[in-house]
Write an enzyme that holds these catalytic residues in place. Structure first.
Site, PDB file in Angstrom:
ATOM      1  N   LYS A  45       5.033  43.515  15.741  1.00 21.49           N
ATOM      2  CA  LYS A  45       6.081  42.852  14.959  1.00 21.49           C
ATOM      3  C   LYS A  45       6.262  41.452  15.526  1.00 21.49           C
ATOM      4  CE  LYS A  45       9.423  42.822  11.959  1.00 21.49           C
ATOM      5  NZ  LYS A  45       8.709  41.682  11.331  1.00 21.49           N
TER       6      LYS A  45
ATOM      7  N   GLN B 110       7.012  37.893  22.471  1.00 22.90           N
ATOM      8  CA  GLN B 110       7.529  38.832  21.474  1.00 22.90           C
ATOM      9  C   GLN B 110       7.547  40.270  21.991  1.00 22.90           C
ATOM     10  OE1 GLN B 110       8.011  37.132  18.206  1.00 22.90           O
ATOM     11  NE2 GLN B 110       9.431  38.809  17.897  1.00 22.90           N
TER      12      GLN B 110
ATOM     13  N   LYS C  46      10.751  40.459  24.070  1.00 20.50           N
ATOM     14  CA  LYS C  46      11.921  40.271  23.208  1.00 20.50           C
ATOM     15  C   LYS C  46      12.183  41.538  22.399  1.00 20.50           C
ATOM     16  CE  LYS C  46      11.672  36.544  20.934  1.00 20.50           C
ATOM     17  NZ  LYS C  46      11.622  35.375  20.069  1.00 20.50           N
TER      18      LYS C  46
ATOM     19  N   LYS D  72       2.093  38.151  16.896  1.00 22.51           N
ATOM     20  CA  LYS D  72       2.469  36.856  16.310  1.00 22.51           C
ATOM     21  C   LYS D  72       1.265  36.313  15.559  1.00 22.51           C
ATOM     22  CE  LYS D  72       5.912  33.879  16.201  1.00 22.51           C
ATOM     23  NZ  LYS D  72       7.363  34.053  16.248  1.00 22.51           N
TER      24      LYS D  72
ATOM     25  N   GLY E 241       8.850  35.502   9.301  1.00 21.66           N
ATOM     26  CA  GLY E 241       8.748  34.044   9.306  1.00 21.66           C
ATOM     27  C   GLY E 241       8.842  33.458  10.703  1.00 21.66           C
ATOM     28  N   ASP E 242       8.596  32.187  10.802  1.00 16.98           N
ATOM     29  CA  ASP E 242       8.796  31.387  12.016  1.00 16.98           C
ATOM     30  C   ASP E 242       8.789  29.940  11.530  1.00 16.98           C
ATOM     31  OD1 ASP E 242       8.774  31.633  15.175  1.00 16.98           O
ATOM     32  OD2 ASP E 242       7.428  29.979  14.750  1.00 16.98           O
TER      33      ASP E 242
ATOM     34  N   THR F 215      19.010  35.002  13.613  1.00 14.63           N
ATOM     35  CA  THR F 215      18.587  34.431  14.898  1.00 14.63           C
ATOM     36  C   THR F 215      19.664  33.499  15.441  1.00 14.63           C
ATOM     37  OG1 THR F 215      16.316  34.579  14.125  1.00 14.63           O
ATOM     38  CG2 THR F 215      16.707  33.257  16.091  1.00 14.63           C
TER      39      THR F 215
ATOM     40  N   ASN G 278      15.956  26.954  10.131  1.00  7.00           N
ATOM     41  CA  ASN G 278      16.681  28.209   9.963  1.00  7.00           C
ATOM     42  C   ASN G 278      17.537  28.543  11.175  1.00  7.00           C
ATOM     43  OD1 ASN G 278      16.303  31.401  10.683  1.00  7.00           O
ATOM     44  ND2 ASN G 278      16.977  31.060   8.595  1.00  7.00           N
TER      45      ASN G 278
ATOM     46  N   SER H 280      15.229  42.070  11.590  1.00  3.79           N
ATOM     47  CA  SER H 280      14.010  42.456  10.874  1.00  3.79           C
ATOM     48  C   SER H 280      13.792  43.964  10.988  1.00  3.79           C
ATOM     49  CB  SER H 280      12.786  41.728  11.450  1.00  3.79           C
ATOM     50  OG  SER H 280      12.677  40.439  10.904  1.00  3.79           O
TER      51      SER H 280
HETATM   52  P1  NDP Z   1      12.056  25.989  10.889  1.00  5.41           P
HETATM   53  O1  NDP Z   1      10.715  25.649  10.427  1.00  5.41           O
HETATM   54  O2  NDP Z   1      13.051  26.513   9.949  1.00  5.41           O
HETATM   55  O3  NDP Z   1      12.712  24.741  11.648  1.00  5.41           O
HETATM   56  C1  NDP Z   1      12.107  24.147  12.745  1.00  5.41           C
HETATM   57  C2  NDP Z   1      12.945  22.966  13.177  1.00  5.41           C
HETATM   58  O4  NDP Z   1      12.448  22.498  14.424  1.00  5.41           O
HETATM   59  C3  NDP Z   1      12.859  21.793  12.212  1.00  5.41           C
HETATM   60  O5  NDP Z   1      14.045  21.061  12.256  1.00  5.41           O
HETATM   61  C4  NDP Z   1      11.700  20.986  12.795  1.00  5.41           C
HETATM   62  O6  NDP Z   1      11.711  19.607  12.478  1.00  5.41           O
HETATM   63  C5  NDP Z   1      11.923  21.182  14.269  1.00  5.41           C
HETATM   64  N1  NDP Z   1      10.628  21.069  14.966  1.00  5.41           N
HETATM   65  C6  NDP Z   1       9.519  21.807  14.752  1.00  5.41           C
HETATM   66  N2  NDP Z   1       8.516  21.394  15.515  1.00  5.41           N
HETATM   67  C7  NDP Z   1       9.005  20.373  16.231  1.00  5.41           C
HETATM   68  C8  NDP Z   1       8.458  19.523  17.209  1.00  5.41           C
HETATM   69  N3  NDP Z   1       7.187  19.630  17.587  1.00  5.41           N
HETATM   70  N4  NDP Z   1       9.261  18.568  17.752  1.00  5.41           N
HETATM   71  C9  NDP Z   1      10.556  18.453  17.361  1.00  5.41           C
HETATM   72  N5  NDP Z   1      11.127  19.238  16.429  1.00  5.41           N
HETATM   73  C10 NDP Z   1      10.362  20.175  15.878  1.00  5.41           C
HETATM   74  O7  NDP Z   1      11.820  27.054  12.101  1.00  5.41           O
HETATM   75  P2  NDP Z   1      12.850  28.072  12.734  1.00  5.41           P
HETATM   76  O8  NDP Z   1      14.218  27.512  12.731  1.00  5.41           O
HETATM   77  O9  NDP Z   1      12.611  29.406  12.126  1.00  5.41           O
HETATM   78  O10 NDP Z   1      12.312  28.162  14.241  1.00  5.41           O
HETATM   79  C11 NDP Z   1      12.790  27.331  15.277  1.00  5.41           C
HETATM   80  C12 NDP Z   1      12.464  27.954  16.619  1.00  5.41           C
HETATM   81  O11 NDP Z   1      13.093  29.240  16.725  1.00  5.41           O
HETATM   82  C13 NDP Z   1      10.992  28.206  16.904  1.00  5.41           C
HETATM   83  O12 NDP Z   1      10.750  28.049  18.286  1.00  5.41           O
HETATM   84  C14 NDP Z   1      10.809  29.667  16.537  1.00  5.41           C
HETATM   85  O13 NDP Z   1       9.703  30.260  17.184  1.00  5.41           O
HETATM   86  C15 NDP Z   1      12.120  30.231  17.051  1.00  5.41           C
HETATM   87  N6  NDP Z   1      12.526  31.522  16.489  1.00  5.41           N
HETATM   88  C16 NDP Z   1      12.705  31.665  15.141  1.00  5.41           C
HETATM   89  C17 NDP Z   1      13.127  32.862  14.624  1.00  5.41           C
HETATM   90  C18 NDP Z   1      13.454  33.047  13.181  1.00  5.41           C
HETATM   91  O14 NDP Z   1      13.996  34.090  12.838  1.00  5.41           O
HETATM   92  N7  NDP Z   1      13.199  32.075  12.310  1.00  5.41           N
HETATM   93  C19 NDP Z   1      13.302  34.050  15.502  1.00  5.41           C
HETATM   94  C20 NDP Z   1      13.189  33.754  16.916  1.00  5.41           C
HETATM   95  C21 NDP Z   1      12.789  32.536  17.365  1.00  5.41           C
HETATM   96  P3  NDP Z   1      10.588  18.992  11.494  1.00  5.41           P
HETATM   97  O15 NDP Z   1      11.024  19.376  10.124  1.00  5.41           O
HETATM   98  O16 NDP Z   1      10.650  17.528  11.763  1.00  5.41           O
HETATM   99  O17 NDP Z   1       9.290  19.599  11.903  1.00  5.41           O
END
Ligand code: NDP
Length: 448
Positions: free
Chosen positions: A93, A114, A117, A129, A168-169, A213, A244, A380
């Protein structure tokens, strides 16, 4: 790595040698192994069964070609990945990430994290992943759909509700999950809702999954604050990212009486001293898919700092919620100097190892990602439960389950940090609590 014991140091060196160039994976392994010295001393069975060596080697790694055409008929070739890391506790997962920086080392670091976690959630889920080096930015809806369909045309054969269940991620939200689920259903001729999570509410999704999250990360920090007789009430907070995780982190902080003054994307950050207008951020990011700088078109009192470093904004609580290694030692020093008392990692591994050391030595409450952001995958698993029983739960019930899970994770981490002599070191507590759970299951299942 200067390991906690020569035995562990040697294992870490083997991981580096066997996985050359995968620096994020090495970093994630190093961080877990660093906590395990005392554990293998106290419980030699883990060394006898070679658990650490086995846990660092994925059960299966899949790499595949993803061909697709853009709206002009040009052909593109991307690379797809799924790393099925560990299934001792349940089906693999973990999410799918679509971002141009994706390569095997990123997917392995995320898959490795993961495992632990998922174990912390107490739910029956293993760790995996996946993703692609596809860059979704600026792509039309139909291009995204064709990419997702091509990606799933290979991936489907490796999935199943009892085998491997992606979500998603970064770069993968409800829209992408929809296109992938549609293609899975078409190829297999099965409405197998439990094969993907993060689905839309009208076709098998769970209430609270979108929020989970971010909400969970805030619950975790709230539990840490409570240990110091503190709360979010009246605290100034900074949340990096505007995706997100970031959006729903801000929402829950607001509900608990805190004020978020800055958010960001990969180009810069916005600062609004009156508190971020979250409805506007949702409209810009979730509906119109625009950039965070556009916020200032609607709020003249706010400022956008192009290329700026969000960690220079003074705050009491910092929640890095964008991506790996976004907060380094200098950032951490700045935060400590400016009065930050708590950090909760919404993203995976957002703080560098040097940054983490600064927080620990500065007495900052530090919630590591594998514990603090586990609410997403936990919900999830709740989505999978609802799918298996053909049921759907209310928002209140699901959110209460999420809250209870996060309180339980905090408790488990704290108790292990106490047992191993560093009460309040949540990094150590999270690593040990989760490692022992997976390791004990692996021993029970024999050498497989
Ligand atoms: P989204 O794609 O919804 O958002 C990602 C955000 O982070 C955007 O604002 C993006 O900006 C920014 N970002 C991405 N890459 C970079 C970078 N290289 N430098 C600076 N900013 C960056 O992703 P999520 O919110 O889902 O995920 C965010 C984090 O949380 C990740 O590390 C993910 O692995 C982790 N996570 C997510 C979960 C989930 O349920 N969604 C669960 C657990 C962990 P821009 O648009 O400019 O790229």
């Amino acid at each position: 790595m200067k390991g906690p014991s020569p035995k562990i140091e040697k294992i870490y060196q083997q991981v580096v040698d066997r996985n050359p160039g995968e620096t994020e994976f090495h970093q994630a392994v190093c961080e877990v192994l660093d906590s395990l010295g005392q554990v293998i001393q106290k419980y030699p069975k883990y060394a006898d069964h070679k658990i650490i060596e086995r846990i660092c080697e994925p059960e299966r790694q899949i790499i595949f070609r993803v061909p697709w055409t853009d709206d002009k008929g040009n052909i593109h070739i991307n690379r797809g990945f799924r790393v099925e890391f560990n299934s001792a506790l349940g089906p693999y997962k973990g999410g799918l990430r679509f971002h141009e920086s994706v390569y095997l080392g990123i997917i392995k670091f995320l898959g490795f994290e993961q495992i632990f976690k998922n174990a912390l959630t107490g739910m029956p889920i293993g760790g995996g992943k996946g993703g692609s080096d596809f860059n979704p930015k600026g792509r039309t809806d139909s291009e995204i759909m064709r990419f997702c369909q091509s990606f799933m045309t290979e991936l489907y054969r490796h999935l199943g509700e009892y085998t491997d269940v992606p979500a998603g991620d970064i770069g993968v939200g409800g829209r992408e999950i929809g296109y992938m689920f549609g293609q899975y259903k078409r190829i297999t001729n099965r409405y197998e809702a439990g094969v993907l999570t993060g689905k839309g509410l009208s076709w098998g999704g769970s209430l609270v999954r979108t929020e989970a999250t971010g909400y969970g990360a805030v619950y975790f920090v709230n539990e840490m604050l409570k240990m110091k007789k503190q709360s979010f009430e009246g605290k100034t907070c900074v949340v990096s990212g505007s995706g997100n995780v970031a959006i729903y982190t801000v929402e829950k902080i607001n509900q608990l009486g805190g004020k978020v003054v800055a958010m960001s994307d990969s180009n810069g950050y916005i600062f609004d001293k009156r508190g971020i207008d979250l409805n506007l951020v949702k409209q810009l990011k979730e509906v119109e898919r625009r950039r965070i700088k556009d916020y200032c078109e609607y709020h003249k009192g706010a400022s956008y700092i192009d290329g700026g470093n969000i960690w220079e904004v003074p705050c009491q609580v910092a929640m890095p919620s964008a991506t790996q290694n976004e907060l380094d030692a200098k950032d951490a020093e700045m935060l400590v100097k400016n009065g930050c008392i708590a950090v909760g990692e919404g993203a995976n591994m957002p703080t560098t190892p040097e940054g983490t050391k600064v927080f620990l030595s500065g007495g900052v409450l530090f919630g590591p990602g594998k514990a603090a952001n586990a609410g997403g995958v936990a919900t999830s698993a709740l989505e999978m439960q609802q799918n298996a029983s053909r049921d759907s739960w209310s928002f209140e019930h699901t959110e209460k389950r999420l809250h209870d899970i996060m309180v339980g994770i905090h408790k488990a981490c704290y108790e292990q940090s106490e047992e191993f002599g560093q009460p309040g070191n949540y990094i150590m507590g999270a690593n040990i609590a989760s490692f022992r759970k997976v390791a004990d299951a692996m021993i029970s299942l024999g050498l497989v």
